[in-house]
Motif scaffolding. Structure first.
Motif, PDB file in Angstrom:
ATOM      1  N   GLU A 192       0.831  -1.206   0.000  1.00  9.69           N
ATOM      2  CA  GLU A 192       0.000   0.000   0.000  1.00  9.69           C
ATOM      3  C   GLU A 192       0.870   1.263   0.000  1.00  9.69           C
ATOM      4  N   PRO A 193       1.697   1.440  -1.025  1.00  9.52           N
ATOM      5  CA  PRO A 193       2.638   2.564  -1.024  1.00  9.52           C
ATOM      6  C   PRO A 193       1.990   3.943  -1.066  1.00  9.52           C
ATOM      7  N   ASN A 194       0.731   4.024  -1.493  1.00 12.39           N
ATOM      8  CA  ASN A 194       0.045   5.317  -1.580  1.00 12.39           C
ATOM      9  C   ASN A 194      -0.938   5.547  -0.433  1.00 12.39           C
ATOM     10  N   ALA A 195      -0.851   4.712   0.586  1.00  9.57           N
ATOM     11  CA  ALA A 195      -1.757   4.854   1.737  1.00  9.57           C
ATOM     12  C   ALA A 195      -1.544   6.210   2.394  1.00  9.57           C
ATOM     13  N   LYS A 196      -2.637   6.760   2.887  1.00  7.16           N
ATOM     14  CA  LYS A 196      -2.537   8.047   3.574  1.00  7.16           C
ATOM     15  C   LYS A 196      -3.566   8.098   4.690  1.00  7.16           C
ATOM     16  N   LEU A 197      -3.335   9.012   5.604  1.00  4.19           N
ATOM     17  CA  LEU A 197      -4.285   9.227   6.687  1.00  4.19           C
ATOM     18  C   LEU A 197      -4.659  10.695   6.719  1.00  4.19           C
ATOM     19  N   THR A 198      -5.898  10.934   7.104  1.00  2.00           N
ATOM     20  CA  THR A 198      -6.413  12.288   7.251  1.00  2.00           C
ATOM     21  C   THR A 198      -6.793  12.482   8.713  1.00  2.00           C
ATOM     22  N   ILE A 199      -6.298  13.554   9.308  1.00  2.00           N
ATOM     23  CA  ILE A 199      -6.651  13.871  10.690  1.00  2.00           C
ATOM     24  C   ILE A 199      -8.085  14.415  10.674  1.00  2.00           C
ATOM     25  N   VAL A 200      -8.990  13.708  11.377  1.00  4.73           N
ATOM     26  CA  VAL A 200     -10.394  14.119  11.361  1.00  4.73           C
ATOM     27  C   VAL A 200     -10.848  14.728  12.685  1.00  4.73           C
ATOM     28  N   LYS A 201     -10.085  14.493  13.749  1.00  2.77           N
ATOM     29  CA  LYS A 201     -10.445  15.068  15.053  1.00  2.77           C
ATOM     30  C   LYS A 201      -9.228  14.937  15.957  1.00  2.77           C
ATOM     31  N   VAL A 202      -9.036  15.922  16.814  1.00  7.94           N
ATOM     32  CA  VAL A 202      -7.968  15.894  17.821  1.00  7.94           C
ATOM     33  C   VAL A 202      -8.607  16.238  19.154  1.00  7.94           C
ATOM     34  N   GLU A 203      -8.454  15.321  20.101  1.00  9.42           N
ATOM     35  CA  GLU A 203      -9.017  15.523  21.435  1.00  9.42           C
ATOM     36  C   GLU A 203      -7.940  15.230  22.465  1.00  9.42           C
ATOM     37  N   GLY A 204      -8.187  15.633  23.673  1.00 11.71           N
ATOM     38  CA  GLY A 204      -7.274  15.337  24.765  1.00 11.71           C
ATOM     39  C   GLY A 204      -8.016  14.671  25.902  1.00 11.71           C
ATOM     40  N   GLN A 205      -7.265  13.927  26.694  1.00 10.50           N
ATOM     41  CA  GLN A 205      -7.815  13.283  27.882  1.00 10.50           C
ATOM     42  C   GLN A 205      -6.680  13.219  28.890  1.00 10.50           C
ATOM     43  N   ASP A 206      -6.963  13.477  30.147  1.00 13.77           N
ATOM     44  CA  ASP A 206      -5.914  13.628  31.155  1.00 13.77           C
ATOM     45  C   ASP A 206      -4.938  12.460  31.226  1.00 13.77           C
ATOM     46  N   SER A 207      -5.419  11.233  31.256  1.00  9.03           N
ATOM     47  CA  SER A 207      -4.508  10.102  31.424  1.00  9.03           C
ATOM     48  C   SER A 207      -3.871   9.631  30.121  1.00  9.03           C
ATOM     49  N   ILE A 208      -4.480   9.939  28.985  1.00 11.61           N
ATOM     50  CA  ILE A 208      -3.965   9.482  27.690  1.00 11.61           C
ATOM     51  C   ILE A 208      -3.127  10.558  27.005  1.00 11.61           C
ATOM     52  N   GLY A 209      -3.519  11.795  27.170  1.00 12.01           N
ATOM     53  CA  GLY A 209      -2.899  12.881  26.409  1.00 12.01           C
ATOM     54  C   GLY A 209      -3.732  13.131  25.168  1.00 12.01           C
ATOM     55  N   ASN A 210      -3.086  13.588  24.108  1.00 11.63           N
ATOM     56  CA  ASN A 210      -3.821  13.876  22.880  1.00 11.63           C
ATOM     57  C   ASN A 210      -4.204  12.591  22.162  1.00 11.63           C
ATOM     58  N   ILE A 211      -5.429  12.578  21.672  1.00 10.02           N
ATOM     59  CA  ILE A 211      -5.944  11.463  20.879  1.00 10.02           C
ATOM     60  C   ILE A 211      -6.137  11.991  19.470  1.00 10.02           C
ATOM     61  N   ILE A 212      -5.474  11.351  18.530  1.00 12.64           N
ATOM     62  CA  ILE A 212      -5.533  11.767  17.129  1.00 12.64           C
ATOM     63  C   ILE A 212      -6.435  10.778  16.401  1.00 12.64           C
ATOM     64  N   HIS A 213      -7.551  11.262  15.904  1.00  9.22           N
ATOM     65  CA  HIS A 213      -8.515  10.420  15.189  1.00  9.22           C
ATOM     66  C   HIS A 213      -8.223  10.543  13.695  1.00  9.22           C
TER      67      HIS A 213
END
Length: 158
Positions: free
Chosen positions: A47-68
């Protein structure tokens, strides 16, 4: 075919609390990842052309930032039949460190986000109930894990 994140498949997780009273999610204010960014990532060789798009960024105290993220340009087998596969995964939640270990190059930014809401809502309901967390492995490994698990489920049901 489009795959949603399946809370039952999220095994390589961090910050998965069984206490439904964990601290609430909040919009992350400090992250190098922003909604709409499109990145290439260290994907599977097929999958050499695979890509990801950031659709949401949230935070939570014990996890830190969550990148969706929304994953595209992939070919994930969804059954034992070779013609059945998905080219996208509509939602996968990752720790920021996992995204750091995955992304290769920012390809651009989109203003219109792909449809991730159903997958996000499913994850959020499980997260709020203390039954889901976020991936702490690389995106490539998480995609591979999802495919392997899907095939095992189909094999068990055949």
């Amino acid at each position: 075919m489009k795959l949603h994140s399946l809370s039952g498949l999220l095994i390589f997780l961090t910050g998965c609390s069984t206490d439904p009273k964990h601290s609430p999610l909040r919009e992350a204010v400090k992250s190098k990842y922003q909604v709409g960014q499109v990145w290439s990532y260290n994907s599977r060789p097929s999958e050499p052309n695979a890509k990801l798009t950031i659709v949401k960024v949230e935070g939570q105290d014990s996890i830190g930032n969550i990148i969706h993220v929304y994953i595209s340009n992939i070919k994930v087998k969804t059954s034992l039949h070779p013609e059945k596969y998905s080219e996208t995964i509509s939602h996968m939640p990752f720790s920021e460190a996992a995204i750091d270990s995955s992304v290769a190059k920012q390809l651009g930014t989109v203003t219109e986000l792909p449809d991730f809401k159903d997958g996000y809502d499913e994850w959020r309901q499980s997260f709020d109930a203390g039954q889901a967390g976020v991936f702490s492995i690389t995106v490539g490994k998480a995609v591979e894990y999802m495919e392997t698990t899907m095939l095992e489920v189909h094999e068990a049901n055949d």
